[in-house]
Motif scaffolding. Structure first.
Motif, PDB file in Angstrom:
ATOM      1  N   GLY A 313      14.944  31.449  -1.342  1.00  0.00           N
ATOM      2  CA  GLY A 313      14.572  32.824  -1.204  1.00  0.00           C
ATOM      3  C   GLY A 313      13.312  33.101  -1.320  1.00  0.00           C
ATOM      4  O   GLY A 313      12.670  34.245  -1.079  1.00  0.00           O
ATOM      5  N   VAL A 314      12.499  32.186  -1.697  1.00  0.00           N
ATOM      6  CA  VAL A 314      10.973  32.299  -1.893  1.00  0.00           C
ATOM      7  C   VAL A 314      10.248  31.686  -0.682  1.00  0.00           C
ATOM      8  O   VAL A 314       9.174  32.283   0.073  1.00  0.00           O
ATOM      9  CB  VAL A 314      10.499  31.804  -3.253  1.00  0.00           C
ATOM     10  N   VAL A 315      10.430  30.414  -0.450  1.00  0.00           N
ATOM     11  CA  VAL A 315       9.704  29.942   0.679  1.00  0.00           C
ATOM     12  C   VAL A 315      10.784  29.764   1.881  1.00  0.00           C
ATOM     13  O   VAL A 315      12.017  29.222   1.843  1.00  0.00           O
ATOM     14  CB  VAL A 315       9.375  28.276   0.189  1.00  0.00           C
ATOM     15  N   ASP A 316      10.380  30.039   3.240  1.00  0.00           N
ATOM     16  CA  ASP A 316      11.434  29.963   4.461  1.00  0.00           C
ATOM     17  C   ASP A 316      11.521  28.550   4.599  1.00  0.00           C
ATOM     18  O   ASP A 316      10.408  27.566   5.024  1.00  0.00           O
ATOM     19  CB  ASP A 316      10.591  30.859   5.516  1.00  0.00           C
ATOM     20  N   PRO A 317      12.821  28.066   4.769  1.00  0.00           N
ATOM     21  CA  PRO A 317      13.310  26.801   5.213  1.00  0.00           C
ATOM     22  C   PRO A 317      12.431  26.528   6.467  1.00  0.00           C
ATOM     23  O   PRO A 317      12.201  25.300   6.994  1.00  0.00           O
ATOM     24  CB  PRO A 317      14.656  26.856   5.456  1.00  0.00           C
ATOM     25  N   ALA A 318      12.064  27.284   7.373  1.00  0.00           N
ATOM     26  CA  ALA A 318      11.507  27.033   8.938  1.00  0.00           C
ATOM     27  C   ALA A 318       9.961  26.883   8.449  1.00  0.00           C
ATOM     28  O   ALA A 318       9.037  26.892   9.566  1.00  0.00           O
ATOM     29  CB  ALA A 318      11.907  28.213   9.786  1.00  0.00           C
ATOM     30  N   ALA A 319       9.326  27.156   7.217  1.00  0.00           N
ATOM     31  CA  ALA A 319       7.818  27.161   6.988  1.00  0.00           C
ATOM     32  C   ALA A 319       7.252  25.862   7.116  1.00  0.00           C
ATOM     33  O   ALA A 319       7.793  24.914   7.058  1.00  0.00           O
ATOM     34  CB  ALA A 319       7.466  27.921   5.778  1.00  0.00           C
ATOM     35  N   ASP A 324       3.527  29.132   5.060  1.00  0.00           N
ATOM     36  CA  ASP A 324       4.771  29.807   4.451  1.00  0.00           C
ATOM     37  C   ASP A 324       5.511  30.543   5.580  1.00  0.00           C
ATOM     38  O   ASP A 324       6.144  31.285   4.956  1.00  0.00           O
ATOM     39  CB  ASP A 324       4.522  30.503   3.312  1.00  0.00           C
ATOM     40  N   ALA A 325       5.486  30.369   6.778  1.00  0.00           N
ATOM     41  CA  ALA A 325       6.152  31.179   7.721  1.00  0.00           C
ATOM     42  C   ALA A 325       6.422  30.408   8.890  1.00  0.00           C
ATOM     43  O   ALA A 325       5.847  29.242   9.262  1.00  0.00           O
ATOM     44  CB  ALA A 325       5.199  32.339   8.332  1.00  0.00           C
ATOM     45  N   PRO A 326       7.361  30.657   9.773  1.00  0.00           N
ATOM     46  CA  PRO A 326       7.805  29.957  11.035  1.00  0.00           C
ATOM     47  C   PRO A 326       6.702  29.705  11.961  1.00  0.00           C
ATOM     48  O   PRO A 326       5.760  30.734  12.114  1.00  0.00           O
ATOM     49  CB  PRO A 326       9.005  30.522  11.571  1.00  0.00           C
ATOM     50  N   SER A 327       6.587  28.639  12.472  1.00  0.00           N
ATOM     51  CA  SER A 327       5.544  28.532  13.553  1.00  0.00           C
ATOM     52  C   SER A 327       6.487  27.910  14.920  1.00  0.00           C
ATOM     53  O   SER A 327       7.352  27.384  14.801  1.00  0.00           O
ATOM     54  CB  SER A 327       4.468  27.487  12.999  1.00  0.00           C
ATOM     55  N   ALA A 328       5.555  28.333  16.014  1.00  0.00           N
ATOM     56  CA  ALA A 328       6.460  27.916  17.327  1.00  0.00           C
ATOM     57  C   ALA A 328       5.316  27.451  18.056  1.00  0.00           C
ATOM     58  O   ALA A 328       4.519  28.192  18.464  1.00  0.00           O
ATOM     59  CB  ALA A 328       6.953  28.916  17.842  1.00  0.00           C
ATOM     60  N   ALA A 329       5.263  25.862  18.395  1.00  0.00           N
ATOM     61  CA  ALA A 329       4.549  25.346  19.418  1.00  0.00           C
ATOM     62  C   ALA A 329       4.576  25.930  20.660  1.00  0.00           C
ATOM     63  O   ALA A 329       5.609  25.985  21.362  1.00  0.00           O
ATOM     64  CB  ALA A 329       4.707  23.826  19.288  1.00  0.00           C
TER      65      ALA A 329
END
Length: 330
Positions: A313-319, A324-329
């Motif tokens: 709940g602290v670190v996003d699993p997609a990070a 520490d945030a999702p990224s999208a190539a």
């Protein structure tokens, strides 16, 4: 684990090489021992089958510290009388100054500092500002073709970026990444155990666990004097406060905290090995004993440490490590 027994080996991803389940990292490792001790430790490790060494030239970006740990590793190899075929070398390619610092230049420098002409594996480092991932994959493939190494992985990338790199490599007939080196420990599980990476692991990606002892904190050294890894989610003080519970659980299994931490990470279905940074013979022996714990109680460990998942709940699993945030190539 008996003192003459060699450690088990696992495949590093569906298409990667077989590696020992315990491997030795390099940051602040070989520069914390005197010369004779380093050679003796290296010889003992190889004799026990712990013959994968993660070694890098630390002089890029936040690691611009002019370290000589890689040079000292090469010296220890020679002092120990090891032949190149006696060990596996896992190097790093840094993205902090890429592409100005090309992969070809980085490999030439890194291999020269160790005193060898090739690595076996390479980890492409983490990043904050995303580079051109197509160029990264293409340039890595060129180094494979040049014989500098045979397989590669990434360090703390988001699952989305790794998936993009893998899919691009496959589409272009290039060598895809076969493993991810991720921060993974009793406390830090959100990314390695999250759904985004879970899909990649189910598809054959391998996991190499790093920072499994949180720089020594999970082994009982609450205030390490040396530099240790980054602190995604800002939970390091929470980890320190949890050490008594780590010790309590370890005592249930007649194990040390370090053994519990190592054995737990090896219960992950995709985990091929863990990286540890030992600097004394006693630490190596203690860490080897984690494999006995795994063999005796591996099935019971996930439930026993369930309450020690501290980045949930602290670190996003997609990070990724950097954002520490999702990224999208794209």
């Amino acid at each position: 684990m008996r003192k003459t027994e060699r450690v088990p080996r696992r495949r590093l991803g569906a298409d990667g090489p077989e590696v020992p389940v315990l491997a030795l990292g390099s940051w602040n490792t070989w520069d914390r021992m005197d010369r004779d001790d380093a050679a003796a430790l290296l010889r003992r490790a190889v004799d026990r089958g712990v013959n994968l060494f993660d070694v890098a030239h630390y002089n890029f970006g936040p690691h611009a510290e002019n370290a000589v740990t890689d040079v000292l590793f090469g010296q220890a190899v020679r002092d120990a009388g090891l032949a190149r075929e006696d060990y596996l070398l896992c190097g790093k390619l840094w993205l902090w100054e890429y592409p100005a610092s090309s992969f070809a230049e980085q490999m030439e420098t890194a291999l020269g500092r160790v005193g060898t002409d090739r690595a076996d594996l390479v980890v492409v480092g983490d990043f904050v500002e995303r580079p051109d991932l197509r160029a990264v994959v293409t340039d890595v493939a060129e180094q494979v073709r040049a014989g500098r190494f045979a397989a590669w992985g990434v360090n703390n990338w988001s699952a989305a970026d790794l998936r993009f790199a893998r899919d691009f490599a496959r589409a272009e007939g290039l060598v895809p990444p076969v493993f991810a080196q991720l921060k993974y420990s009793l406390a830090r599980r959100s990314v390695p155990e999250g759904a985004p990476y879970g899909e990649l692991f189910a598809g054959g990606l391998g996991l190499q666990a790093s920072d499994v002892l949180e720089g020594g904190i999970l082994a009982g050294r609450l205030r390490p004097a040396r530099r240790i890894g980054a602190d995604p989610g800002g939970i390091r003080e929470v980890i320190r406060a949890a050490l008594p519970e780590v010790r309590r659980v370890a005592e249930r299994f007649e194990a040390s905290p370090a053994q519990l931490a190592i054995a737990y990470c090896l219960t992950h279905p995709a985990a091929a090995n863990v990286l540890v940074g030992v600097s004394r013979m006693g630490q190596l022996d203690d860490n080897l004993a984690a494999l006995d714990l795994l063999a005796r109680h591996g099935d019971a460990l996930p439930e026993a440490v369930a309450g020690l998942w501290l980045d949930r709940g602290v670190v996003d699993p997609a990070a990724s490590w950097g954002t520490d945030a999702p990224s999208a190539a794209t």
